[in-house]
Design a protein around this motif. Structure first.
Motif, mmCIF file in Angstrom:
data_model
loop_
_atom_site.group_PDB
_atom_site.id
_atom_site.type_symbol
_atom_site.label_atom_id
_atom_site.label_comp_id
_atom_site.label_asym_id
_atom_site.label_seq_id
_atom_site.Cartn_x
_atom_site.Cartn_y
_atom_site.Cartn_z
ATOM 1 N N LEU A 1 -0.865 -2.219 8.508
ATOM 2 C CA LEU A 1 -1.501 -1.398 9.532
ATOM 3 C C LEU A 1 -3.033 -1.739 9.231
ATOM 4 O O LEU A 1 -3.291 -1.516 8.210
ATOM 5 C CB LEU A 1 -1.041 0.137 9.132
ATOM 6 N N ASN A 2 -3.778 -1.655 10.313
ATOM 7 C CA ASN A 2 -5.407 -1.879 9.924
ATOM 8 C C ASN A 2 -5.960 -0.520 10.228
ATOM 9 O O ASN A 2 -5.762 0.179 11.394
ATOM 10 C CB ASN A 2 -5.586 -2.676 11.042
ATOM 11 N N PHE A 3 -6.522 0.263 9.286
ATOM 12 C CA PHE A 3 -7.067 1.359 8.985
ATOM 13 C C PHE A 3 -8.394 1.264 8.266
ATOM 14 O O PHE A 3 -8.451 0.568 7.493
ATOM 15 C CB PHE A 3 -6.235 2.316 8.751
ATOM 16 N N GLU A 4 -9.148 2.190 8.580
ATOM 17 C CA GLU A 4 -10.559 2.346 7.789
ATOM 18 C C GLU A 4 -10.549 3.224 6.816
ATOM 19 O O GLU A 4 -10.824 4.376 6.745
ATOM 20 C CB GLU A 4 -11.723 2.486 8.778
ATOM 21 N N GLY A 5 -9.990 2.787 5.421
ATOM 22 C CA GLY A 5 -10.044 3.606 4.280
ATOM 23 C C GLY A 5 -11.201 3.646 3.842
ATOM 24 O O GLY A 5 -12.033 2.485 3.960
ATOM 25 N N LYS A 6 -11.772 4.371 2.835
ATOM 26 C CA LYS A 6 -13.040 4.221 2.195
ATOM 27 C C LYS A 6 -12.831 4.328 0.630
ATOM 28 O O LYS A 6 -12.129 5.560 0.373
ATOM 29 C CB LYS A 6 -14.039 5.178 2.647
ATOM 30 N N ARG A 7 -13.100 3.783 -0.270
ATOM 31 C CA ARG A 7 -13.026 3.835 -1.592
ATOM 32 C C ARG A 7 -13.508 5.274 -2.236
ATOM 33 O O ARG A 7 -14.693 5.509 -1.928
ATOM 34 C CB ARG A 7 -13.726 2.835 -2.463
ATOM 35 N N GLY A 8 -12.773 6.030 -2.630
ATOM 36 C CA GLY A 8 -13.213 7.207 -3.334
ATOM 37 C C GLY A 8 -13.298 8.340 -2.338
ATOM 38 O O GLY A 8 -13.330 9.598 -2.908
ATOM 39 N N SER B 1 -8.532 6.693 -0.200
ATOM 40 C CA SER B 1 -8.064 5.765 1.096
ATOM 41 C C SER B 1 -8.533 4.268 1.045
ATOM 42 O O SER B 1 -8.007 3.549 1.758
ATOM 43 C CB SER B 1 -8.521 6.488 2.150
ATOM 44 N N GLY B 2 -9.569 3.989 0.279
ATOM 45 C CA GLY B 2 -10.113 2.758 0.324
ATOM 46 C C GLY B 2 -9.257 1.498 -0.623
ATOM 47 O O GLY B 2 -9.396 0.272 -0.235
ATOM 48 N N VAL B 3 -8.346 2.102 -1.388
ATOM 49 C CA VAL B 3 -7.396 1.270 -2.212
ATOM 50 C C VAL B 3 -5.928 1.159 -1.704
ATOM 51 O O VAL B 3 -5.256 0.666 -2.499
ATOM 52 C CB VAL B 3 -7.649 1.550 -3.391
ATOM 53 N N ILE B 4 -5.549 1.841 -0.684
ATOM 54 C CA ILE B 4 -4.254 1.811 -0.226
ATOM 55 C C ILE B 4 -3.917 0.749 0.814
ATOM 56 O O ILE B 4 -4.834 0.375 1.899
ATOM 57 C CB ILE B 4 -3.981 3.089 0.499
ATOM 58 N N VAL B 5 -2.765 0.210 0.731
ATOM 59 C CA VAL B 5 -2.337 -0.752 1.813
ATOM 60 C C VAL B 5 -1.199 -0.111 2.422
ATOM 61 O O VAL B 5 -0.146 0.468 1.758
ATOM 62 C CB VAL B 5 -1.790 -1.952 1.249
ATOM 63 N N LEU B 6 -1.126 0.070 3.876
ATOM 64 C CA LEU B 6 -0.002 0.879 4.571
ATOM 65 C C LEU B 6 0.793 -0.277 5.310
ATOM 66 O O LEU B 6 0.103 -1.042 6.219
ATOM 67 C CB LEU B 6 -0.688 1.827 5.446
ATOM 68 N N LYS B 7 2.225 -0.349 5.406
ATOM 69 C CA LYS B 7 2.760 -1.076 6.452
ATOM 70 C C LYS B 7 3.672 -0.303 7.287
ATOM 71 O O LYS B 7 4.146 0.783 6.821
ATOM 72 C CB LYS B 7 3.588 -1.982 5.554
ATOM 73 N N LEU B 8 3.862 -0.463 8.548
ATOM 74 C CA LEU B 8 4.994 0.065 9.330
ATOM 75 C C LEU B 8 5.995 -0.865 9.842
ATOM 76 O O LEU B 8 5.396 -2.133 10.408
ATOM 77 C CB LEU B 8 4.519 0.838 10.684
ATOM 78 N N ASP B 9 7.079 -0.808 9.396
ATOM 79 C CA ASP B 9 8.220 -1.861 9.710
ATOM 80 C C ASP B 9 7.855 -3.252 9.255
ATOM 81 O O ASP B 9 7.964 -4.339 9.841
ATOM 82 C CB ASP B 9 8.496 -1.800 11.299
#
Length: 79
Positions: free
Chosen positions: A48-55, A36-44
């Motif tokens: 999206l600002n979210f807290e992912g963590k590498r690995g 989850s720490g290496v993903i970029v998410l966009k909506l429309d």
């Protein structure tokens, strides 16, 4: 990545570096990210600002209101 679209359809896929995938939903996306720490998410087209963590594996839901972290993996419920 495992994603459930509108609580109706499930898809699993690998997302390699510098690759992207677009998805369409009417109501929501529920998904599990394996790294989850290496993903970029966009909506429309908005980041999206979210807290992912590498690995780290993390679970989320995206609706029109934004993104929230889920405490358990999403499950497709079949009627």
């Amino acid at each position: 990545v495992m994603i459930i679209t509108d609580d109706l359809e499930e898809e699993d896929f690998l997302l390699y570096p510098r690759n992207a995938k677009s998805m369409i939903a009417t109501d929501n996306f529920k998904f599990t990210l394996g790294n989850s720490g290496v993903i970029v998410l966009k909506l429309d087209n908005e980041l999206l600002n979210f807290e992912g963590k590498r690995g780290s594996v993390r679970h989320y839901e995206v609706t029109r209101n934004g993104i929230q972290r889920l405490t358990a993996p999403p499950v497709l419920t079949k009627d």
